[in-house]
Design a protein around this motif. Structure first.
Motif, PDB file in Angstrom:
ATOM      1  N   TYR A   7      -1.400  12.196  -4.508  1.00 52.81           N
ATOM      2  CA  TYR A   7      -1.693  10.798  -3.711  1.00 52.81           C
ATOM      3  C   TYR A   7      -0.766  10.576  -2.919  1.00 52.81           C
ATOM      4  O   TYR A   7       0.272  10.667  -2.918  1.00 52.81           O
ATOM      5  N   VAL A   8      -1.430  10.167  -1.581  1.00 53.55           N
ATOM      6  CA  VAL A   8      -0.593  10.025  -0.324  1.00 53.55           C
ATOM      7  C   VAL A   8      -0.876   8.446   0.044  1.00 53.55           C
ATOM      8  O   VAL A   8      -1.991   8.171   0.533  1.00 53.55           O
ATOM      9  N   GLY A   9       0.104   7.538   0.103  1.00 52.22           N
ATOM     10  CA  GLY A   9      -0.091   6.189   0.489  1.00 52.22           C
ATOM     11  C   GLY A   9       0.422   5.835   1.912  1.00 52.22           C
ATOM     12  O   GLY A   9       1.637   6.381   2.280  1.00 52.22           O
ATOM     13  N   LEU A  10      -0.477   5.227   2.740  1.00 52.29           N
ATOM     14  CA  LEU A  10       0.096   5.345   4.082  1.00 52.29           C
ATOM     15  C   LEU A  10      -0.131   3.783   4.544  1.00 52.29           C
ATOM     16  O   LEU A  10      -1.274   3.096   4.430  1.00 52.29           O
ATOM     17  N   ASP A  11       0.839   3.111   4.599  1.00 53.62           N
ATOM     18  CA  ASP A  11       0.912   1.563   4.920  1.00 53.62           C
ATOM     19  C   ASP A  11       1.427   1.582   6.460  1.00 53.62           C
ATOM     20  O   ASP A  11       2.396   1.717   7.023  1.00 53.62           O
ATOM     21  N   VAL A  75      -4.969  10.804   3.081  1.00 57.41           N
ATOM     22  CA  VAL A  75      -4.257   9.718   2.758  1.00 57.41           C
ATOM     23  C   VAL A  75      -4.996   8.524   2.268  1.00 57.41           C
ATOM     24  O   VAL A  75      -6.235   8.344   2.517  1.00 57.41           O
ATOM     25  N   VAL A  76      -4.579   7.557   1.469  1.00 52.37           N
ATOM     26  CA  VAL A  76      -4.965   6.481   1.016  1.00 52.37           C
ATOM     27  C   VAL A  76      -4.718   5.399   2.007  1.00 52.37           C
ATOM     28  O   VAL A  76      -3.110   5.242   1.827  1.00 52.37           O
ATOM     29  N   ALA A  77      -5.274   4.922   2.763  1.00 50.04           N
ATOM     30  CA  ALA A  77      -4.695   3.969   3.825  1.00 50.04           C
ATOM     31  C   ALA A  77      -5.050   2.427   3.273  1.00 50.04           C
ATOM     32  O   ALA A  77      -5.831   1.932   2.766  1.00 50.04           O
ATOM     33  N   GLY A  78      -4.213   1.518   3.958  1.00 47.98           N
ATOM     34  CA  GLY A  78      -4.229   0.206   3.724  1.00 47.98           C
ATOM     35  C   GLY A  78      -4.554  -0.588   4.927  1.00 47.98           C
ATOM     36  O   GLY A  78      -4.427  -0.094   6.048  1.00 47.98           O
ATOM     37  N   VAL A  79      -5.634  -1.622   4.977  1.00 48.22           N
ATOM     38  CA  VAL A  79      -5.993  -2.349   5.937  1.00 48.22           C
ATOM     39  C   VAL A  79      -5.288  -3.849   5.769  1.00 48.22           C
ATOM     40  O   VAL A  79      -5.680  -4.323   4.472  1.00 48.22           O
ATOM     41  N   VAL A 184      -8.084   0.629   1.428  1.00 46.53           N
ATOM     42  CA  VAL A 184      -8.059  -0.434   0.246  1.00 46.53           C
ATOM     43  C   VAL A 184      -7.564  -1.832   1.153  1.00 46.53           C
ATOM     44  O   VAL A 184      -6.537  -1.571   2.080  1.00 46.53           O
ATOM     45  N   VAL A 185      -8.049  -2.705   0.733  1.00 47.91           N
ATOM     46  CA  VAL A 185      -7.372  -4.029   1.596  1.00 47.91           C
ATOM     47  C   VAL A 185      -6.097  -4.351   0.874  1.00 47.91           C
ATOM     48  O   VAL A 185      -5.821  -4.266  -0.186  1.00 47.91           O
ATOM     49  N   ALA A 186      -4.985  -4.544   1.751  1.00 47.76           N
ATOM     50  CA  ALA A 186      -3.645  -4.566   1.309  1.00 47.76           C
ATOM     51  C   ALA A 186      -3.176  -5.352   0.172  1.00 47.76           C
ATOM     52  O   ALA A 186      -2.591  -4.922  -0.666  1.00 47.76           O
ATOM     53  N   PRO A 187      -3.750  -6.859   0.079  1.00 48.96           N
ATOM     54  CA  PRO A 187      -3.441  -7.612  -1.090  1.00 48.96           C
ATOM     55  C   PRO A 187      -4.032  -6.962  -2.478  1.00 48.96           C
ATOM     56  O   PRO A 187      -3.290  -7.213  -3.486  1.00 48.96           O
ATOM     57  N   LEU A 188      -4.810  -6.383  -2.591  1.00 51.97           N
ATOM     58  CA  LEU A 188      -5.449  -5.968  -3.493  1.00 51.97           C
ATOM     59  C   LEU A 188      -4.496  -4.690  -4.000  1.00 51.97           C
ATOM     60  O   LEU A 188      -4.171  -4.413  -5.410  1.00 51.97           O
ATOM     61  N   ALA A 189      -4.103  -3.807  -3.353  1.00 49.03           N
ATOM     62  CA  ALA A 189      -3.330  -2.521  -3.453  1.00 49.03           C
ATOM     63  C   ALA A 189      -1.775  -3.310  -4.053  1.00 49.03           C
ATOM     64  O   ALA A 189      -1.213  -2.861  -4.935  1.00 49.03           O
ATOM     65  N   GLU A 190      -1.300  -4.195  -3.436  1.00 48.94           N
ATOM     66  CA  GLU A 190       0.126  -4.787  -3.684  1.00 48.94           C
ATOM     67  C   GLU A 190       0.028  -5.412  -5.039  1.00 48.94           C
ATOM     68  O   GLU A 190       0.941  -5.274  -5.791  1.00 48.94           O
ATOM     69  N   ALA A 191      -0.979  -5.960  -5.393  1.00 50.04           N
ATOM     70  CA  ALA A 191      -1.094  -6.716  -6.573  1.00 50.04           C
ATOM     71  C   ALA A 191      -1.139  -5.788  -7.847  1.00 50.04           C
ATOM     72  O   ALA A 191      -0.773  -6.023  -8.934  1.00 50.04           O
ATOM     73  N   ARG A 192      -1.611  -4.486  -7.711  1.00 52.28           N
ATOM     74  CA  ARG A 192      -1.439  -3.524  -8.586  1.00 52.28           C
ATOM     75  C   ARG A 192      -0.162  -3.299  -9.040  1.00 52.28           C
ATOM     76  O   ARG A 192       0.151  -2.846 -10.239  1.00 52.28           O
ATOM     77  N   VAL A 193       1.023  -3.375  -8.301  1.00 50.70           N
ATOM     78  CA  VAL A 193       2.529  -3.097  -8.729  1.00 50.70           C
ATOM     79  C   VAL A 193       3.296  -4.451  -8.750  1.00 50.70           C
ATOM     80  O   VAL A 193       4.347  -4.274  -9.314  1.00 50.70           O
ATOM     81  N   ALA A 194       2.627  -5.253  -7.772  1.00 52.66           N
ATOM     82  CA  ALA A 194       3.739  -6.353  -7.734  1.00 52.66           C
ATOM     83  C   ALA A 194       3.423  -7.676  -8.899  1.00 52.66           C
ATOM     84  O   ALA A 194       4.370  -8.223  -9.515  1.00 52.66           O
ATOM     85  N   LEU A 195       2.240  -7.397  -9.481  1.00 52.59           N
ATOM     86  CA  LEU A 195       1.840  -8.522 -10.388  1.00 52.59           C
ATOM     87  C   LEU A 195       1.845  -7.796 -11.800  1.00 52.59           C
ATOM     88  O   LEU A 195       1.316  -6.771 -11.999  1.00 52.59           O
ATOM     89  N   SER A 196       2.244  -8.589 -12.861  1.00 50.08           N
ATOM     90  CA  SER A 196       2.126  -8.030 -14.411  1.00 50.08           C
ATOM     91  C   SER A 196       0.654  -8.269 -14.875  1.00 50.08           C
ATOM     92  O   SER A 196      -0.186  -8.945 -13.877  1.00 50.08           O
ATOM     93  N   GLY A 366       1.459   0.515  -3.952  1.00 54.31           N
ATOM     94  CA  GLY A 366       0.221  -0.045  -4.389  1.00 54.31           C
ATOM     95  C   GLY A 366      -0.954   0.759  -4.117  1.00 54.31           C
ATOM     96  O   GLY A 366      -1.790   0.695  -4.678  1.00 54.31           O
ATOM     97  N   LEU A 367      -0.768   1.349  -3.006  1.00 58.72           N
ATOM     98  CA  LEU A 367      -2.045   2.226  -2.464  1.00 58.72           C
ATOM     99  C   LEU A 367      -2.234   3.205  -3.337  1.00 58.72           C
ATOM    100  O   LEU A 367      -3.437   3.718  -3.706  1.00 58.72           O
ATOM    101  N   ILE A 368      -1.023   4.189  -3.533  1.00 56.49           N
ATOM    102  CA  ILE A 368      -1.285   5.225  -4.534  1.00 56.49           C
ATOM    103  C   ILE A 368      -1.549   4.748  -5.969  1.00 56.49           C
ATOM    104  O   ILE A 368      -2.272   5.543  -6.647  1.00 56.49           O
ATOM    105  N   THR A 369      -1.123   3.646  -6.511  1.00 54.21           N
ATOM    106  CA  THR A 369      -1.511   3.284  -7.541  1.00 54.21           C
ATOM    107  C   THR A 369      -2.724   2.958  -7.853  1.00 54.21           C
ATOM    108  O   THR A 369      -3.489   3.237  -8.796  1.00 54.21           O
ATOM    109  N   TYR A 370      -3.484   2.327  -6.785  1.00 50.15           N
ATOM    110  CA  TYR A 370      -4.933   1.788  -6.861  1.00 50.15           C
ATOM    111  C   TYR A 370      -5.560   2.967  -6.963  1.00 50.15           C
ATOM    112  O   TYR A 370      -6.741   3.009  -7.583  1.00 50.15           O
TER     113      TYR A 370
END
Length: 433
Positions: A7-11, A75-79, A184-196, A366-370
């Protein structure tokens, strides 16, 4: 890159482009390469010069490719959440005259039915997230395949963004010689790793302090409920330092990184450092306290505006408090300042992987995790989107969809038919039921 376990995440950020390459081994994601380049052609998170952005993307991807010793093709890209609109949707189809087993084609058909709507010409569908399926009145089903039924319904959350934002992102990635595996929309991806798990379930405000803008996202019940943007970020702090101290932007950025503190009370008055001032031959000595006052003033404005927007939806009453991440969150003292303004518990998220221990890498991680955590149902539903990505087209080719007569499901009482509440009330009216 034919290996589907890579998986390749592109921010694509305003100030820098981050690329993370990860390999999935026995359910675990192992980081095998990281790339980082100075961003070009972006303003406030949106691509405004496709050629310059493509060049910066190529540079970051090449760096990550060399470290990972693989060729990166997709890549898995964030917007960004710029002008993001969130709405609940539903669709219903008749599986057959008699009870028959529900297949993947039926799932695609009901997802297509949920997408039937009139969008303004300037907007485009980004993604559709299924929340539940209903088979002959039995609800809360996550995967209806293999079940017997006559009527299949799907409820989900639809994300739409301005066409310009999505088109420019896709075009820049294509010009960089890459294909898109997922967007993936950015907040959704970030939540996968930043939040418990508990924070994402009970409700938390996730704030991304980027270079060009700051985004506050409300995550509740593992769903993205609301986003609000402030059109200022870390770049504005750098400009403030440059103007007040009469120094160049490059020097101002270095001062912010080396001596900056978001909490002026924690910065000692006695500690001083030299500043190269335009028009003077000798450096001028400036105290850390004075520098921190400049930084604190801009951050206070950003947090105050976000606080006012979040207070309107009662999002600050959620038990998870506030989690801050993003490149600007690296500043010392950011947590006490935010806590003082929001009057809530605030914590900072920093990735703990080697070589990525900086909050600027949160989105790429978060992108690769999502992408790695997407279920078969998520992939099936994504394959019916108007502009499918590489992985979606491959999935669609495996199980072509035949057109199934469908009709819109009856609107839920709290959605559309009986009354038309505001967007905020629609998402937060029943938060704690």
């Amino acid at each position: 890159m034919g290996n589907q376990d890579i998986y390749v995440g592109l921010d694509i950020g305003t100030t820098s482009i981050k690329v993370i390459v990860a390999e999935r081994v026995q359910g675990q994601l192992n980081i095998i390469g990281v790339g980082n380049s100075r961003a070009q052609g972006l303003s406030r998170g949106v691509i405004v010069d496709i050629d310059k952005a493509a060049s910066a993307i190529r540079q970051a991807v090449q760096q990550a490719s060399e470290k990972a010793s693989i060729e990166i093709k997709e890549v898995v890209a964030g917007v960004p959440a710029t002008m993001l609109q969130i709405e609940t949707v539903s669709g219903m189809i008749a599986v057959g005259d008699q009870s028959k087993e529900i297949t993947a084609a039926d799932v695609k058909a009901v997802a297509s039915a949920a997408l039937v709507r009139n969008l303004p010409p300037e907007r485009e569908i980004l993604s559709l997230t299924p929340t539940e399926f209903i088979v002959d009145g039995f609800d809360d089903i996550k995967d209806p395949r293999g079940m017997i039924g006559v009527r299949l319904e799907m409820r989900g959350i639809l994300f739409t963004v301005p066409k310009t934002v999505l088109h420019n992102t896709k075009k820049a990635i294509e010009k960089a010689g890459l294909s898109i595996r997922q967007i993936v929309v950015a907040p959704l991806a970030e939540a996968r790793v930043a939040l418990s798990d508990g924070e994402a379930d009970f409700g938390t405000v996730l704030i991304d302090l980027g270079g060009g803008q700051s985004t506050a996202a409300v995550i509740h019940d593992h769903k993205l409920k609301l986003t609000t943007l402030d059109q200022e970020g870390g770049d504005y702090i750098t400009k403030d330092i440059s103007v007040v101290l009469n120094t160049g932007l490059t020097d101002a950025e270095k001062l912010k990184r080396d001596y900056g503190n978001a909490d002026s009370q924690a910065a000692p008055e006695g500690n001083q450092f030299p500043v190269t001032v335009v028009g003077q031959t000798e450096p001028v000595m400036v105290s850390e306290h004075y520098l921190s006052e400049i930084i604190e003033a801009r951050l206070t404005q950003i947090f105050t505006r976000l606080n006012e927007a979040l207070a309107q939806s009662n999002a600050l009453d959620l038990p998870g408090g506030i989690v801050i991440t993003g490149g600007t969150a690296a500043l010392p003292g950011i947590e006490p300042l935010a806590s003082d303004i929001f009057q809530r518990n605030v914590k900072r998220y920093i990735p703990d992987q080697m070589g990525m221990r900086h909050p600027a890498f949160t989105l790429a991680l978060g992108l690769i995790t999502y992408a790695a955590e997407m279920t078969d149902i998520d992939i099936l539903v994504s394959s019916v989107l108007p502009t499918p990505t590489t992985s979606q087209m491959a999935e669609a080719a495996d199980a072509p969809v035949t057109k199934v007569p469908s009709k819109p499901s009856k609107a839920e009482p709290d959605q559309d038919s009986e009354k038309k509440p505001s967007a905020l009330k629609r998402f937060f009216g029943n938060f704690f039921e």
